[in-house]
Design a protein around this motif. Sequence first.
Motif, PDB file in Angstrom:
ATOM      1  N   ARG A 148       0.321  43.403 -27.415  1.00  0.00           N
ATOM      2  CA  ARG A 148      -0.834  42.171 -28.894  1.00  0.00           C
ATOM      3  C   ARG A 148       0.453  40.980 -28.900  1.00  0.00           C
ATOM      4  O   ARG A 148       1.526  40.836 -29.610  1.00  0.00           O
ATOM      5  N   TYR A 149      -0.790  39.569 -28.218  1.00  0.00           N
ATOM      6  CA  TYR A 149       0.037  38.423 -27.981  1.00  0.00           C
ATOM      7  C   TYR A 149      -0.932  37.353 -28.373  1.00  0.00           C
ATOM      8  O   TYR A 149      -1.969  37.605 -27.136  1.00  0.00           O
ATOM      9  N   ILE A 157      -9.351  42.219 -27.127  1.00  0.00           N
ATOM     10  CA  ILE A 157     -10.350  43.392 -27.560  1.00  0.00           C
ATOM     11  C   ILE A 157      -9.545  44.332 -27.249  1.00  0.00           C
ATOM     12  O   ILE A 157      -9.223  44.758 -25.789  1.00  0.00           O
ATOM     13  N   THR A 158      -8.755  45.317 -28.366  1.00  0.00           N
ATOM     14  CA  THR A 158      -8.204  46.503 -27.930  1.00  0.00           C
ATOM     15  C   THR A 158      -8.776  47.509 -27.987  1.00  0.00           C
ATOM     16  O   THR A 158      -9.901  48.024 -28.760  1.00  0.00           O
ATOM     17  N   MET A 263       3.850  56.471 -31.477  1.00  0.00           N
ATOM     18  CA  MET A 263       5.349  56.409 -29.667  1.00  0.00           C
ATOM     19  C   MET A 263       3.531  55.793 -29.184  1.00  0.00           C
ATOM     20  O   MET A 263       2.890  56.653 -28.398  1.00  0.00           O
ATOM     21  N   VAL A 264       3.005  54.399 -29.147  1.00  0.00           N
ATOM     22  CA  VAL A 264       1.813  54.535 -28.146  1.00  0.00           C
ATOM     23  C   VAL A 264       1.366  52.724 -27.682  1.00  0.00           C
ATOM     24  O   VAL A 264       2.406  52.501 -27.959  1.00  0.00           O
ATOM     25  N   SER A 265       1.496  52.551 -26.849  1.00  0.00           N
ATOM     26  CA  SER A 265       1.078  51.729 -26.128  1.00  0.00           C
ATOM     27  C   SER A 265      -0.580  50.985 -25.868  1.00  0.00           C
ATOM     28  O   SER A 265      -1.412  52.140 -25.513  1.00  0.00           O
ATOM     29  N   PRO A 266      -1.186  49.350 -26.338  1.00  0.00           N
ATOM     30  CA  PRO A 266      -2.375  49.198 -26.550  1.00  0.00           C
ATOM     31  C   PRO A 266      -2.650  49.055 -24.797  1.00  0.00           C
ATOM     32  O   PRO A 266      -2.265  48.170 -24.502  1.00  0.00           O
ATOM     33  N   ILE A 267      -3.629  48.795 -25.147  1.00  0.00           N
ATOM     34  CA  ILE A 267      -4.726  48.418 -23.363  1.00  0.00           C
ATOM     35  C   ILE A 267      -6.067  47.633 -23.740  1.00  0.00           C
ATOM     36  O   ILE A 267      -7.105  47.697 -24.950  1.00  0.00           O
ATOM     37  N   TYR A 298     -11.937  54.461 -28.777  1.00  0.00           N
ATOM     38  CA  TYR A 298     -11.972  53.487 -28.264  1.00  0.00           C
ATOM     39  C   TYR A 298     -11.848  52.755 -29.687  1.00  0.00           C
ATOM     40  O   TYR A 298     -12.191  53.586 -30.611  1.00  0.00           O
ATOM     41  N   LEU A 299     -11.165  51.725 -29.445  1.00  0.00           N
ATOM     42  CA  LEU A 299     -10.578  51.440 -31.243  1.00  0.00           C
ATOM     43  C   LEU A 299     -11.703  50.275 -31.455  1.00  0.00           C
ATOM     44  O   LEU A 299     -12.349  50.577 -32.586  1.00  0.00           O
ATOM     45  N   GLU A 300     -12.087  49.212 -30.535  1.00  0.00           N
ATOM     46  CA  GLU A 300     -12.847  48.305 -31.037  1.00  0.00           C
ATOM     47  C   GLU A 300     -14.102  48.511 -29.961  1.00  0.00           C
ATOM     48  O   GLU A 300     -13.792  48.546 -29.046  1.00  0.00           O
TER      49      GLU A 300
END
Length: 310
Positions: A148-149, A157-158, A263-267, A298-300
């Motif tokens: 996330r940057y 888009i997450t 404990m997650v890692s976004p795509i 999916y989140l978004e």
Amino acid sequence: MELRHLRYFVALAEERNFNRAAERLHISQPPLSRQIRQLEESLGVELLVRGSRPLELTRAGQFFYDRTVQFLAHGIELENMTRRIAEARRSLTVGFVASTLYGILPRMIRRFRASHPEIALQLLEMTSLEQLQALKEGKIDLGFGRIRYESPGIRRITLRNEPLMAALVADHPLSGRPFLTLKELQPEPLLLYPQAPHPNFADQMLALFQEASLEPYSVITVRELQVALGLVAAGEGIALVPECMSSLRRNEVVFKTLSEPQMVSPIIISIRQFDRSADIRALLHMIYQLCEEEAIPYLEPLPAHWEEGK
């Protein structure tokens, strides 16, 4: 005022240091200083706060930077679209971090190539941070990353937050447990990747320990994911990896679910803010279609202007 003045100023504004900006531009520091001074003289304003460490922008400088990034992004979009129209065969270049190759990305690639044979799809492995710069320079058209940057001129888009798992050597005392916690992993040497650039996945993992008020027993940073898993297999420590990595079949390594929901890692999908090409729209639609077919939440949602083809 010339285009090179704008590119030089953007590099300096993002690096906040003349020497680092000069290295990024592959020029020496004195010519960079002269070009920035010429830009200020042509505008009749001060863009930099001289003497500040790190370098700071004036109010006018910040305004000029924000608009310049947008202007250059439009220019890159214009160049790419013109080439695609002129070429007999269109092309798309996708940047990706290595771990996404074990998730939805390979199926997306196969389907896109089958349904759009007229588009040459090229793939480049690069870190999340490298993808942002490559998008601005027109080297890639879309990126799959995990950090996330935010960066001006880039739309992010997450897609989803992928659960993390712990990778342990198969005969580890904890390997028989169905679930593990960070506290149980804290006494183990932690294998992190990659080494650079920052921020990166390694920084993300350390932040998760910090948020849990824990500190790893020791940290070993390696170049890439496969090296970390090789060291796990050798019994040199444990690694935190995205859930998709559990599809790997390695007799020496087991992957254990972590009980903490955070404990997650976004795509994260990255594209240029103003790129509206039909080819990228087709690729995005295919990604979301695959998620729906395979019941991957999916989140978004797909942004409205992509849905409507605006």
